[in-house]
Design an enzyme around this catalytic site. Structure first.
Site, short mmCIF file in Angstrom:
data_model
loop_
_atom_site.label_atom_id
_atom_site.label_comp_id
_atom_site.label_asym_id
_atom_site.label_seq_id
_atom_site.Cartn_x
_atom_site.Cartn_y
_atom_site.Cartn_z
N LYS B 189 13.37 3.24 -9.17
CA LYS B 189 12.99 1.83 -9.26
C LYS B 189 11.82 1.67 -10.22
O LYS B 189 10.72 2.12 -9.95
CB LYS B 189 12.58 1.24 -7.90
CG LYS B 189 12.51 -0.28 -7.97
CD LYS B 189 11.78 -0.93 -6.84
CE LYS B 189 10.31 -1.10 -7.07
NZ LYS B 189 9.92 -2.00 -8.18
N PHE B 220 11.54 -6.08 -6.82
CA PHE B 220 10.17 -6.08 -6.32
C PHE B 220 9.99 -4.97 -5.28
O PHE B 220 10.95 -4.54 -4.63
CB PHE B 220 9.84 -7.43 -5.71
CG PHE B 220 9.79 -8.53 -6.73
CD1 PHE B 220 8.69 -8.69 -7.55
CD2 PHE B 220 10.88 -9.38 -6.91
CE1 PHE B 220 8.65 -9.68 -8.51
CE2 PHE B 220 10.85 -10.37 -7.86
CZ PHE B 220 9.73 -10.52 -8.67
N ALA B 224 13.06 -4.10 -3.02
CA ALA B 224 13.87 -2.97 -3.50
C ALA B 224 13.16 -1.63 -3.28
O ALA B 224 13.80 -0.63 -2.95
CB ALA B 224 14.20 -3.15 -4.98
N GLY B 225 11.85 -1.60 -3.47
CA GLY B 225 11.12 -0.34 -3.30
C GLY B 225 11.10 0.12 -1.85
O GLY B 225 11.30 1.30 -1.56
N GLU B 263 0.85 9.97 -6.50
CA GLU B 263 -0.24 9.96 -7.47
C GLU B 263 -0.89 8.60 -7.37
O GLU B 263 -0.25 7.59 -7.67
CB GLU B 263 0.31 10.26 -8.87
CG GLU B 263 -0.75 10.77 -9.81
CD GLU B 263 -1.35 9.65 -10.60
OE1 GLU B 263 -2.31 9.03 -10.09
OE2 GLU B 263 -0.87 9.39 -11.71
N CYS B 302 -4.52 5.99 -14.59
CA CYS B 302 -5.06 6.47 -13.32
C CYS B 302 -6.30 7.33 -13.54
O CYS B 302 -7.16 7.42 -12.68
CB CYS B 302 -4.02 7.31 -12.59
SG CYS B 302 -2.39 6.60 -12.67
N GLU B 403 -11.33 1.40 -8.65
CA GLU B 403 -10.57 1.46 -9.89
C GLU B 403 -10.28 0.04 -10.37
O GLU B 403 -9.60 -0.74 -9.71
CB GLU B 403 -9.27 2.22 -9.66
CG GLU B 403 -8.55 2.52 -10.95
CD GLU B 403 -7.55 3.66 -10.81
OE1 GLU B 403 -7.33 4.14 -9.69
OE2 GLU B 403 -6.99 4.06 -11.84
#
Lengths: 152, 507
Positions: B189, B220, B224-225, B263, B302, B403
């Site tokens: 995905k 989305f 879907a994820g 990750e 990242c 972050e």
């Protein structure tokens, strides 16, 4: 900013709120509540869609002993108060700031519920003032998840 | 300079289709619920294609196709799998420039980066895993004269992969190459912010890949994820993203008792020891560029070196030079090869960065350069641009701890080695770090003392295959970019074999 703080009194009253919600975010939460039922937030850290609040149906995301309930948002039209959670280690680095959940046009958001609506929850922050800090850190160092479980 | 034409316009190297469906079982399949979402280019803020809005039904169809393909694919000889990866790499190399343009248009990053990094790295990554799988061997242990333990590598079967938006093709490659090399079928995905470039990539390589071995379901995260990550029909989930979703994916995986690799980002320190300024030579120049790499990919990395820690012995001088260097970053049209910093990937990403600039100022961080949205002209006026920003403050500020995922570096000073390491490690994360010094022993000791999975030493932001990449602390689980990633996509089968003719004698 048109933020509407939770109820919270002056001196001697309950401690001030750490989290608030803008009218636009409250309206979105009302809509999401109709579609998904009771809601919660978990503030994400890190990469990509992180550093942003993730909105889930209550029970979807398992909070645990490493989380803190930072606040509870009482929103007219949303039947259940919306709890706002954060990892305890992250909270330690955020606790001097007041958070307001806002919403902006946007796209992705991990598995957060609002993304298909074309919008994204966003945190706006301000520094807690000395009075708020004294009252909060005296009275409410953040409740740990193991001391406060959401009602089933 | 070269200014590539916008995709789909006259003279363009490539064009996107008006619509992309799901890629399932070797064919494009419309979404079960018939819904699509618009995909804007961050360059202009304007939609350029629409993409299938996948749901659980589509994920199930993709899993059906993957399960149908997995047994045969898992039995193909390693040489055949390696050949597929080589052919994909060759095809990409033939179309490198158009892939770079496609990636820039979907993501917003400057084409000088997609030409020099994203696409060449992806090509090499496929070649690396083609070589790694050819060279991989099982093992045997001779337990005694008549007993042998054989260890075979077997594919997991069908795996789910959820790709981030910051390097759409490269991050897909980091996951796809080892998974396919190891003999797995994949349901992938893409990120909903950057769903299109992988389909242009697919248009170049689809004829090479057996039907069902790779399936792409767009949509989305929540629609879907989630069905993919929580499916009992995947044997492993690989995810790059942020901490809360990482935890949620682990939670789903615990329900299915499957492994995950995660990750999850960082707040990477970049340490500049005093001896850098001993001479104003090539190394000094390289270190200043190393500082400025916080703006690579608009800071949407990242491992963005988002905390610069500068030794107090040369603090002001080095910082002044770094500000001057940052001021020379060219911002402009991402398809212009002179442009060094392009558009943030989405409007909400832009808004989040601005919200951090706000709290940074409130906390007393000093804005040395930048600090606001960049207003560009013409067709870029509605794109998502931020000025490269240097904030000076201390490590307890939110801008030093979270972050931001934008072109923002937070700078502070340190007094000596111990202080440097203490500040470097005072973070929830541990993905990347940089150490800059002329002294080999200092470099070694700092590199070992910093709690991070990757410590760039006198370099930064290099991502060659064959150098393991992954996080300590809250930055994730697993190591990509290295042959050890094959282990994350394989089971170990042990055959324990007796060649002895006699019974045990127990019964």
């Amino acid at each position: 900013m048109d933020a509407k703080d939770e109820p919270g009194g002056g001196h001697g009253g309950p401690p001030p709120a750490r989290v608030a919600v803008t009218p636009a975010a409250a309206e979105l939460l009302r809509r999401l509540g109709l579609a998904h039922g009771a809601l919660m937030f978990h503030q994400s850290g890190g990469c990509c869609d992180g550093s942003a609040p993730m909105c889930f149906p209550v029970g979807e995301f398992r909070t645990g002993a490493s989380d803190v309930l930072v606040g509870t948002l009482e929103i007219p039209g949303v039947p259940r108060p919306v709890e706002f959670w954060m990892a305890a280690a992250q909270f330690e680095r955020w606790r001097h700031t007041h958070l307001t959940v806002d919403v902006v046009p946007g796209r992705g958001s991990g598995f957060s519920l609002e993304a298909p609506e074309g919008v994204r929850f966003l945190i706006r922050s301000r520094l807690l003032d000395d009075d708020e800090l004294r009252r909060l850190d005296g009275a409410d160092p953040g409740r740990r998840a193991d001391q406060h479980r959401p009602a089933p | 300079m070269t200014r590539y034409a916008n995709p789909g316009t006259e003279g363009a190297l490539m064009g996107y289709r008006a619509r992309y469906d799901h890629w399932i079982g070797g064919a494009y399949v419309p979404p079960a619920r018939g819904r699509y979402f618009e995909n804007p280019s961050p360059v202009t803020g304007k939609p350029f294609t629409e993409v299938a809005r996948g749901t659980a039904e589509d994920v199930e169809a993709a899993l059906d196709a993957a399960h149908a393909a997995a047994p045969a694919w898992g039995r193909t000889p390693p040489a055949e799998r390696a050949l597929l990866l080589h052919r994909i790499a060759d095809r990409m190399e033939e179309h490198l420039t158009e892939l770079a343009v496609a990636e820039t248009w979907d993501n917003g990053k400057p084409v000088r980066e997609t030409l020099a990094a994203d696409i060449p790295l992806a090509i090499d990554h496929f070649r690396y895993f083609a070589g790694a799988i050819r060279a991989q061997e099982g093992s045997l242990a001779e337990l005694d004269d008549d007993t042998v333990a054989y260890h075979f590598h077997e594919p997991l079967g069908v795996v789910g992969q959820i790709i981030p938006w910051n390097f759409p093709i490269l991050m897909a490659t980091w996951k796809l190459a080892p998974a396919l090399a190891a003999g797995n079928a994949v349901v992938l995905k893409p990120a909903e912010q950057t769903p299109a470039s992988i389909h242009h990539w697919l248009s170049l390589v689809a004829d090479l890949i057996p039907p069902g071995v790779l399936n792409i379901v767009n949509g989305f995260g929540v629609e879907a994820g989630k069905p993919l990550a929580s499916s009992p029909r995947v044997a492993k989930v690989a995810f790059t993203g942020e901490t809360t979703t990482g935890r949620l994916i682990m939670q789903y995986a615990s329900e299915n008792l499957i492994p995950v690799t995660l990750e999850l980002g960082g707040k990477s320190p970049n340490l500049f020891f005093d001896d850098i300024s001993a001479a104003h030579d090539d190394f000094y120049d390289k270190a200043l560029e190393g500082f400025t790499l916080f703006a690579l990919n608009q800071g949407e990395v990242c491992t963005c070196p988002s905390r610069a820690l500068i030794g107090s012995g040369h603090y002001r001088e080095f910082l002044d030079a770094a500000v001057e260097r940052t001021g020379r970053i060219a911002q402009g049209h991402p398809l212009d090869t002179d442009t060094m910093i392009g558009a943030q990937a989405s409007n909400d990403q832009l808004e989040k960065i601005l919200s951090y600039l706000d709290i940074g100022r409130q906390e007393g961080a000093k804005v040395l350069i930048g600090g606001e949205r960049a207003r560009l002209d013409g067709e870029l006026a509605d794109g998502y641009y931020v000025l490269p920003t240097i904030l000076e403050g201390h490590n307890a500020m939110r801008v030093f701890q979270e972050e931001i995922f934008g072109p923002v570096v937070a700078v502070t000073s340190f007094d000596g080695f111990d202080d440097a390491v203490k500040i470097a490690n005072d973070t929830l994360y541990g993905l990347g770090a940089g150490v800059w010094t002329r002294d080999g022993a200092t470099a070694y000791r700092a590199g070992r003392a910093i709690q991070a999975g990757r410590v760039w030493t006198n370099c930064y932001h290099a991502y060659p295959a064959h150098a393991a990449f992954g996080g300590y602390k809250q930055s994730g689980i697993g190591r990509e970019n290295h042959k050890m990633m094959l282990d994350h996509y394989q089971q170990t089968k042990n055959l324990l074999v007796s060649y002895a003719p006699k019974a045990l004698g127990l019964f």
